[in-house]
Design a protein around this motif. Structure first.
Motif, short mmCIF file in Angstrom:
data_model
loop_
_atom_site.label_atom_id
_atom_site.label_comp_id
_atom_site.label_asym_id
_atom_site.label_seq_id
_atom_site.Cartn_x
_atom_site.Cartn_y
_atom_site.Cartn_z
N MET A 38 6.64 1.04 0.28
CA MET A 38 6.12 -0.31 0.46
C MET A 38 6.01 -1.03 -0.88
O MET A 38 6.28 -2.23 -0.98
N TYR A 84 4.95 0.19 6.87
CA TYR A 84 6.05 1.16 6.84
C TYR A 84 6.73 1.23 8.20
O TYR A 84 7.96 1.29 8.29
N THR A 135 2.97 -7.56 6.56
CA THR A 135 4.36 -7.21 6.24
C THR A 135 5.36 -8.08 6.98
O THR A 135 6.53 -8.16 6.61
#
Length: 250
Positions: free
Chosen positions: A91, A140, A207
């Motif tokens: 990440m 992730y 994300t």
């Protein structure tokens, strides 16, 4: 079942991930002597751990950050740092050093807020980096759902290492947190399941802009959900230490 490594090498040195691990370890051993004095440890956690009831009343907002650098024991610390070591480097590779640090702290704050919402009047202090690390795991999952993760499965006396796709390992982990959180008593202490779940979903949302910049569904089509670089390969090698034979008496 818990992960021991992934097959997803990073392209740069994850300085922030290493720095977070070092900071957590140093801070833990800085106050570990207090475990011998329950009263002193209680006051320490009162000042620096996140207590939902205090936060709900507007007190100690700094504990949203400080609590994620505290741990309740050596195994608690070791487990969290293992997860951060496995998933954090990739990440950080995608987000950059500064972006990953901001992401990590934001996910940890989101986890603490989720725990507070789930039990706003709880007097039980919350400590641990697991909420922030859950955010790393959520990110992730979005970026590398089919990256291979080696998990150690322990069944009584059977120890087995199996490579599984990240979506399976992380999906099972999240399901356990959600299922356990439904029946947990927030005033009984123990695992902060809603912090884990909240951190995971916070990581997914944080994300999402990065995933969309990569092309969103098109990114998955290009990579098939796997890391966009060759995966790491591991081989078990026999020990080079010679075996000592048993001497026979004649």
């Amino acid at each position: 079942m818990f992960p021991i490594r992934d097959h997803n090498p990073s392209g740069r040195t994850p300085y922030v991930t290493y720095g977070l691990i070092v900071a957590n370890v140093l801070i833990f051993f800085g106050y570990s002597g207090l475990f011998a004095d329950e009263r002193a440890l209680g006051w320490f956690f009162y000042d620096w751990a996140m207590t939902p009831a205090r936060l709900s009343s507007g007190e100690a907002p700094h504990t949203l950050v400080t609590s994620m650098f505290l741990h309740g024991g050596l195994l608690h610390l070791a487990g969290n740092m293992l997860f951060l070591f496995i998933f954090g480097d990739n990440m950080e590779d995608e987000m950059g050093h500064g972006g990953f640090l901001a992401f990590y702290l934001a996910a940890g704050i989101g986890a603490a807020l989720a725990q507070t919402v789930s039990a706003p009047f709880s007097q039980v202090p919350m400590v641990g980096a697991s909420g922030a690390i859950a955010g790393v795991m959520g990110g992730y999952l979005l970026m590398f759902p089919r990256a291979r993760v080696d998990v150690l499965i322990i069944l009584v006396i059977i120890f087995k290492v199996l490579p599984v796709p990240a979506w399976l390992m992380l999906g099972v982990w999240l399901a356990i947190q959600l299922f356990s959180g439904v029946g947990a008593d927030p005033d009984a202490g123990g695992v902060a399941y809603w912090a884990h779940s909240g951190g995971f979903f916070a990581g997914l949302l944080l994300t999402l802009p990065l995933w969309l910049r990569r092309g969103g569904p098109g990114y998955w089509q290009r990579t098939h959900g796997e890391p966009p670089h060759p995966e790491a390969r591991y081989r078990w090698r026999a020990s080079r230490v010679p075996a000592a034979g048993r001497r026979r008496n004649r």
